[in-house]
Design an enzyme around this catalytic site. Structure first.
Site, PDB file in Angstrom:
ATOM      1  CD  GLN A 178      -2.825   1.292   2.387  1.00 58.11           C
ATOM      2  OE1 GLN A 178      -3.401   2.332   2.629  1.00 58.11           O
ATOM      3  NE2 GLN A 178      -3.022   0.223   3.146  1.00 58.11           N
TER       4      GLN A 178
ATOM      5  NE  ARG B  47       8.671 -12.095  -6.656  1.00 57.24           N
ATOM      6  CZ  ARG B  47       9.322 -12.285  -5.532  1.00 57.24           C
ATOM      7  NH1 ARG B  47      10.255 -13.187  -5.460  1.00 57.24           N
ATOM      8  NH2 ARG B  47       9.030 -11.579  -4.466  1.00 57.24           N
TER       9      ARG B  47
ATOM     10  CB  THR C 184      14.976  -7.663 -10.196  1.00 56.07           C
ATOM     11  OG1 THR C 184      14.528  -8.273  -8.993  1.00 56.07           O
ATOM     12  CG2 THR C 184      13.884  -6.804 -10.770  1.00 56.07           C
TER      13      THR C 184
ATOM     14  CG  PHE D 196      11.931  -4.024  -2.506  1.00 49.90           C
ATOM     15  CD1 PHE D 196      10.896  -4.891  -2.840  1.00 49.90           C
ATOM     16  CD2 PHE D 196      12.666  -3.449  -3.531  1.00 49.90           C
ATOM     17  CE1 PHE D 196      10.596  -5.175  -4.159  1.00 49.90           C
ATOM     18  CE2 PHE D 196      12.370  -3.728  -4.848  1.00 49.90           C
ATOM     19  CZ  PHE D 196      11.343  -4.584  -5.168  1.00 49.90           C
TER      20      PHE D 196
ATOM     21  NE  ARG E   3      18.214  -9.123   0.872  1.00 51.00           N
ATOM     22  CZ  ARG E   3      17.746  -8.334   1.842  1.00 51.00           C
ATOM     23  NH1 ARG E   3      18.593  -7.773   2.706  1.00 51.00           N
ATOM     24  NH2 ARG E   3      16.462  -8.102   1.970  1.00 51.00           N
TER      25      ARG E   3
ATOM     26  CE  LYS F 210      10.990  -8.837   5.216  1.00 50.04           C
ATOM     27  NZ  LYS F 210      10.536  -9.991   4.446  1.00 50.04           N
TER      28      LYS F 210
ATOM     29  CD  GLU G  60      -1.806   2.085   8.217  1.00 52.00           C
ATOM     30  OE1 GLU G  60      -1.580   2.339   7.044  1.00 52.00           O
ATOM     31  OE2 GLU G  60      -1.873   2.967   9.098  1.00 52.00           O
TER      32      GLU G  60
ATOM     33  CG  ASP H 263       0.586   0.887   4.682  1.00 51.51           C
ATOM     34  OD1 ASP H 263       1.787   0.862   4.965  1.00 51.51           O
ATOM     35  OD2 ASP H 263      -0.146  -0.103   4.750  1.00 51.51           O
TER      36      ASP H 263
ATOM     37  N   GLY I 108      -8.111  20.344  19.878  1.00 49.98           N
ATOM     38  CA  GLY I 108      -7.757  21.741  19.629  1.00 49.98           C
ATOM     39  C   GLY I 108      -8.268  22.601  20.764  1.00 49.98           C
ATOM     40  N   GLY I 109      -8.352  23.887  20.523  1.00 49.38           N
ATOM     41  CA  GLY I 109      -8.811  24.812  21.559  1.00 49.38           C
ATOM     42  C   GLY I 109     -10.327  24.875  21.668  1.00 49.38           C
TER      43      GLY I 109
END
Ligand SMILES: CC(C)(COP(=O)(O)OP(=O)(O)OC[C@H]1O[C@@H](n2cnc3c(N)ncnc32)[C@H](O)[C@@H]1OP(=O)(O)O)[C@@H](O)C(=O)NCCC(=O)NCCS
Length: 415
Positions: A17, A38, A74, A97, A104, A136, A139, A168, A247-248
């Site tokens: 995401q 991939r 890749t 990643f 790598r 790793k 979220e 995310d 807030g105020g």
């Protein structure tokens, strides 16, 4: 009409995401976003939370509009060569990643700079440099590590994560700003640079007011707009504030007519100081406008619970929309609690392109959230997400590969 980012080419190595949110925005602003996936599998979200068998999920389609998809292995030496050609052709490489994965693959910052010194390399990571940099992150981990969870929920309950994907999508937004800023700086320097948006940092940035409150608490030992005041206790850290406004101007979520059966029959009500007399009139407590215990914001702070209980007696006699209509007449700030169903069906959001219906070749029609940022000279046209590898041949041809070379690379498993 032209688009703001016409001519900008993005090598999109993002998945799930956070990264896809960022590159989708850039695509909506006109960048050519080439998503590298991939072969055979692609972005894992294509198959997550599926509602139709064997069809790209809504999770994927709603985060990958206006992109092109190419499949490259890749880790295959010939695949790496294709990637090198793409790096030479693109302006920005965006990736999210796990830490170290790009290195790598053999694509260190130094190697990328060798191939293209103008390349901007933009990354989402869970954490910035420090004890957790190798972790790793998803979220909710970011919401917890960035201070959102400890400050969300009610005082007598556990920490709570938000439905808003601030870890995310929030970090994707931060990254997009970093990228366009780096593109602008490149117009002066001619050089690329690294852009890092860590999810913990992005969440903390959105929780800025809570770090403000931490320091107020340490200085004074109390915070009068928090529901813990005056009867509860404050500890050493900012407590969960329930539905207090932060807030105020004190606010709270109040029941409306139908709350017994409708979980969203509620309204957010703000007791804004300048309209206090009007609030008193609307709820039939005219005497509070002049009563010294209620007339000023400071005097009201110890009575907020009673005040909201009294206002709620009034809101419970109206639907949330009736209450909105009446309160808006008097400029009293308030907002209905809208369900996702109500939002999806709201005609004005369709009109502005914030909610868009998109057609997809295998899924059919579905709703998505369009571009929330509207540019007058760069209108957004939401186009469906690509099928896996839909544009591999097209992009390879643009890179100068002949049909024979493309077919050989395919046989070798590189693409
Ligand atoms: C989201 C996350 C937890 C997912 O982890 P994951 O599913 O294990 O995926 P990874 O990022 O580790 O990548 C997995 C591997 O696929 C490989 N890969 C990815 N695309 C590839 C391709 N086209 N061809 C070959 N290999 C590929 C990567 O090189 C990596 O290999 P390695 O572990 O041998 O180095 C992780 O990517 C992450 O922490 N990202 C940063 C924070 C983030 O964005 N989180 C929010 C996600 S919404």
């Amino acid at each position: 009409m032209s688009k703001a980012l016409d001519g900008v080419r993005i090598l999109d190595f993002t998945h799930v995401q956070s990264g896809p949110t960022c590159t989708q925005l850039l695509a909506w602003f006109g960048a050519d976003v080439i998503k590298v996936e991939r072969a055979g599998a692609g972005d894992i979200t294509r198959e997550q939370l599926r509602d139709i068998p064997d069809v790209d999920s809504l999770y994927f389609t709603m985060l990958n509009h206006n992109k092109r998809s190419v499949t490259i292995d890749t880790k295959n030496p010939e695949g790496k060569q294709v990637l090198e050609a793409l790096i030479q052709k693109c302006d920005v490489l965006v990736e999210n990643f796990a830490p170290g994965a790009l290195d790598r693959m053999g694509f260190t910052w130094e190697r990328i700079q060798e191939l293209n010194p103008r390349m901007i390399v933009a990354s989402v990571k869970g954490f910035g440099p420090g004890p957790y940099e190798d972790c790793k992150v998803y979220e909710n981990v970011a919401q917890c590590a960035g201070g959102a969870a400890s400050t969300t929920g009610f005082d007598d309950g556990p920490p709570v994560v938000s439905g808003a994907q601030i870890g995310d999508s929030g970090t994707g937004l931060h990254l997009a700003l970093g990228i366009v800023t780096a593109l602008y700086q490149r117009t002066q320097t001619g050089r690329g640079q690294k852009v890092l948006a860590a999810m913990q940092d992005g969440v903390l940035n959105l929780c800025r007011v809570k770090l403000r409150d931490q320091q107020r608490l340490e200085r004074t030992g109390t915070m009068k707009e928090y529901p813990q005041y005056p009867n509860g206790t404050f500890g050493e850290a900012v407590p969960r504030a329930g539905n207090a406004s932060g807030g105020g101007q004190p606010g709270w979520i109040l029941k409306c007519k139908g709350w017994e059966t409708d979980p969203n029959a509620y309204i957010y009500f703000i007791t804004q100081a300048p309209v206090w007399a009007k609030i008193c009139n609307v709820i039939g407590k005219e005497e509070w406008a002049t009563d010294p215990n209620y007339a000023t914001p400071a005097a009201r702070l110890p009575h907020l619970k009673d005040i909201f209980a009294e206002i709620e007696r009034w809101t419970m006699t109206k639907t949330k929309f009736e209450a909105m209509q009446i309160l808006n007449k008097y400029d009293i700030p308030c907002g209905p609690i809208l369900s996702m169903k109500e939002i999806a069906e709201e005609p004005s959001l369709r009109k502005t392109g914030t909610i868009v219906e998109v057609d997809h070749p295998t899924r059919g029609k579905y709703l998505t959230v369009g571009n929330p940022i509207k540019l007058s000279d760069s209108p957004t046209e939401v186009k469906r997400s690509p099928l896996l590898g839909e544009h591999t041949d097209e992009v390879m041809t643009e890179l100068g590969y002949s049909p024979e070379q493309i077919s050989a690379l395919r046989t070798a498993g590189a693409i």
